[in-house]
Design a protein around this motif. Structure first.
Motif, short mmCIF file in Angstrom:
data_model
loop_
_atom_site.label_atom_id
_atom_site.label_comp_id
_atom_site.label_asym_id
_atom_site.label_seq_id
_atom_site.Cartn_x
_atom_site.Cartn_y
_atom_site.Cartn_z
N SER A 160 10.05 -5.10 5.96
CA SER A 160 10.29 -6.35 5.24
C SER A 160 11.56 -6.27 4.41
O SER A 160 12.01 -5.18 4.02
CB SER A 160 9.09 -6.68 4.35
OG SER A 160 8.06 -7.19 5.14
N CYS A 212 9.21 1.52 3.59
CA CYS A 212 8.44 0.38 4.11
C CYS A 212 7.84 0.71 5.48
O CYS A 212 8.54 1.20 6.36
CB CYS A 212 9.35 -0.85 4.20
SG CYS A 212 8.51 -2.28 4.91
N ARG A 213 6.57 0.44 5.63
CA ARG A 213 5.89 0.68 6.91
C ARG A 213 5.53 -0.64 7.59
O ARG A 213 4.73 -0.68 8.53
CB ARG A 213 4.61 1.50 6.69
CG ARG A 213 4.87 2.91 6.16
CD ARG A 213 5.48 3.81 7.27
NE ARG A 213 5.88 5.09 6.74
CZ ARG A 213 7.09 5.39 6.26
NH1 ARG A 213 8.03 4.47 6.26
NH2 ARG A 213 7.38 6.58 5.79
N GLY A 214 6.04 -1.74 7.06
CA GLY A 214 5.83 -3.03 7.73
C GLY A 214 4.41 -3.58 7.60
O GLY A 214 3.98 -4.35 8.45
N ILE A 246 13.03 -3.57 -1.91
CA ILE A 246 12.18 -2.89 -0.93
C ILE A 246 12.93 -1.67 -0.40
O ILE A 246 14.03 -1.79 0.15
CB ILE A 246 11.81 -3.82 0.25
CG1 ILE A 246 11.01 -5.03 -0.25
CG2 ILE A 246 11.00 -3.05 1.30
CD1 ILE A 246 10.66 -6.04 0.82
N PRO A 299 0.80 -1.23 0.00
CA PRO A 299 0.00 0.00 0.00
C PRO A 299 0.83 1.28 0.00
O PRO A 299 0.31 2.34 -0.33
CB PRO A 299 -0.82 -0.12 1.29
CG PRO A 299 -0.08 -1.05 2.16
CD PRO A 299 0.71 -1.96 1.27
N THR A 300 2.11 1.18 0.36
CA THR A 300 2.91 2.40 0.40
C THR A 300 3.84 2.53 -0.81
O THR A 300 4.56 3.52 -0.91
CB THR A 300 3.79 2.45 1.67
OG1 THR A 300 4.72 1.37 1.61
CG2 THR A 300 2.97 2.33 2.93
N ALA A 351 1.84 -6.80 3.40
CA ALA A 351 0.98 -7.25 2.29
C ALA A 351 1.84 -7.96 1.24
O ALA A 351 1.37 -8.87 0.56
CB ALA A 351 0.26 -6.06 1.67
N ALA A 371 6.47 0.86 -1.34
CA ALA A 371 7.87 0.74 -0.92
C ALA A 371 8.62 -0.33 -1.70
O ALA A 371 9.84 -0.26 -1.84
CB ALA A 371 7.94 0.41 0.57
N ILE A 372 7.90 -1.30 -2.20
CA ILE A 372 8.55 -2.38 -2.95
C ILE A 372 8.37 -2.07 -4.43
O ILE A 372 7.29 -1.71 -4.87
CB ILE A 372 8.00 -3.76 -2.51
CG1 ILE A 372 8.68 -4.92 -3.24
CG2 ILE A 372 6.53 -3.88 -2.62
CD1 ILE A 372 8.46 -6.27 -2.55
#
Ligand code: SF4
Ligand code: F3S
Length: 497
Positions: free
Chosen positions: A242, A218-220, A213, A198-199, A223, A201-202
């Motif tokens: 992650s 990354c907000r952990g 990533i 959702p962010t 997903a 980051a990946i």
């Protein structure tokens, strides 16, 4: 045509000896630190077996990868647009510590500090998370070499594709068959992990396709862990973010192959550039299950075709990268010889790591002479394979046994051709018939043998020059991941590190 360049891989499974050197090389460099103890960016599984995390291939449980929705549209199995938000807070399909294992070490110090006594001192196992003593009940390769029995192996989801007779033959105690499956992130062309985050980051690097990533972004949410059907992103319990295989990009950028490739004792690994048509991703990723291998081959473009070269140049692919694609061993294995196949193509992520399935267990038991080359029973050994073709098809061709059979015939004729030269007990008639059935020429068999057995480091790893400071920075994201676009997810711009 939207031509992209991708650093891609081939693992030749006939050559894997299951020594785990690759896993240790990776662990020593990347995951030897708090929070990452249980991560194995590279691991080697014994098949049949349940793998790591346990039964990762069972998407009824884990719901990773893509499914087809409506008129050949892709949708994540792990989450819908609406359900995605809820699953961020509670996802019942997420693997837990029990599905991996509780990382442990031993209290080695006790061996030196124990007081003199009648008993031998022992080093008790302790949890690397709590520091408390534990009873070890699982490990990253718990069913390695079948652990001496088929008890774990019988839970392998791929065995569902077998008939009872085939299963019985596979676990025949006198001739129990197994093979090794080394696994890293597939750096998929249509990665569900990227689509699920959702962010954002990946992300997938524009210039070489490596999936990374961004640790700052990354907000952990994890997903990505749920969405990856290969379970190749891992949550770091200490940093709360992650992590995953980075294909050793710092090594690649300095002209060295990834550590697991470089250290591989069996020399099973090949690395090279593939050019592919991003315009056709959705169309090909939604092909019928039985044609998914063919679809993935169709995604790959001929690097010698002037139209492809022009398309690549127009997209900013460097001449060095195109040259690398033209010398790519991966292109030979996957497209020219059609010997290397994607793992679980039915997950529809278009993995860019391909496997040459192992011939040895297939041809290992034959009632028709050496490798079955008697005049009237040339492929008897493949049809009555010790490792059933349906099992290999479940792994490497989305259940299409014909695809695996074609590969086996080619591998077998390479062997017969060399046996005819070195041992001399293969009749010319049988050999010619084998060539006809396999659709190969003697010159091609020589080339396959040379790349399999005689190739140097420079031939196995055709490394493209990757300089981040010169990398293309696409300012648009035209049609690359329509499946993701459907989920309202856009890719982040390419960023360093
Ligand atoms: Fe993403 Fe790698 Fe999993 Fe493919 S194998 S979905 S690129 S983490
Ligand atoms: Fe995204 Fe995975 Fe981090 S979903 S926020 S990359 S844990």
């Amino acid at each position: 045509m939207d031509v992209r360049a991708h650093v891609s891989m081939v693992f030749h499974l006939d050559k894997c000896i299951g020594c785990h050197t690759c896993s240790i090389a990776c662990k020593n460099i990347w995951t030897d630190r708090p929070g990452a103890e249980y991560m194995w960016w590279n691991n080697v599984e014994t098949k049949p077996g349940t793998g790591f995390p346990t039964q990762w291939e069972d998407q009824e449980t884990y719901k990773g990868g893509w499914k087809i929705k409506g008129d050949r549209q892709l949708a994540l199995r792990s989450q819908s647009k609406a359900g995605g938000l809820f699953k961020l807070f509670y996802n019942p399909n997420q693997p837990g510590l029990d599905d991996y294992y509780e990382p442990f070490t031993y209290r080695y110090g006790d061996l030196f500090t124990a007081p003199a006594g009648e008993d031998q001192p022992t080093a008790r196992p302790v949890s690397l998370i709590t520091g408390e003593p534990i009873d070890i009940e699982a490990g990253p390769n718990w069913d390695d070499d079948l652990s001496g029995s088929p008890v774990y192996a019988e839970n392998d989801p791929n065995l569902d594709a077998l008939t009872p007779d085939e299963k019985q033959a596979l676990f025949d105690v006198e001739a129990i068959a197994m093979m090794y499956l080394p696994r890293i992130c597939n750096h998929c062309a249509n990665p569900s992990c990227v689509a699920a985050c959702p962010t954002g980051a990946i992300y997938k690097r524009g210039e070489d396709g490596i999936v990374l990533i961004n640790q700052d972004g990354c907000r952990g949410w994890r997903a990505c862990v749920a969405a990856c059907p290969y379970k190749k992103t891992y949550f770091n319990w200490k940093s709360g973010k992650s992590e995953k295989c980075i294909l050793c990009f710092p090594r690649l950028e300095t002209g060295q192959p990834p550590a697991c490739f470089h250290s591989c004792v069996g020399r099973i690994r090949y690395l090279g550039v593939l050019l592919y048509d991003a315009d056709r991703l959705t169309e090909l990723a939604t092909a019928p299950k039985e044609s998914l291998v063919e679809a993935q081959r169709a995604l790959l473009l001929d690097p010698h075709d002037p139209a492809v070269i022009a398309g690549a140049e127009a997209n900013g692919v460097t001449p060095e990268m195109i040259d690398s694609a033209q010398r790519s061993p991966v292109y030979k294995w996957v497209k020219e010889w059609q010997l290397a196949l994607p793992l679980h193509a039915e997950f529809r992520t278009m993995p860019m790591l391909f496997y040459v399935p192992p011939l040895l267990p297939v041809a290992g038991r034959s009632g028709a002479g050496v490798y079955g080359h008697t005049p009237d029973g040339l492929f008897t050994s493949i049809e009555r394979a010790r490792m059933p073709l349906s099992y290999l098809a479940s792994l490497f061709s989305a259940g299409n046994t014909k695809v695996v059979e074609e590969v086996m015939k080619k591998l077998l004729v390479v062997r017969l051709h060399n046996r005819a030269k070195t041992v001399g007990d293969v009749s010319d008639e049988a050999l010619q018939r084998a060539f006809r059935e396999a659709g190969l020429t003697a010159a091609e068999a020589d080339d396959i043998y040379a790349l399999t057995a005689l190739s140097s480091v420079d031939e196995r790893f055709v490394l493209p020059p990757l300089q981040r400071e010169e990398a293309i920075e696409p300012d648009h994201e035209p049609e690359l991941h329509k499946g993701m676009a459907g989920l309202g997810v856009t890719r982040r711009p390419v960023r360093g590190g």
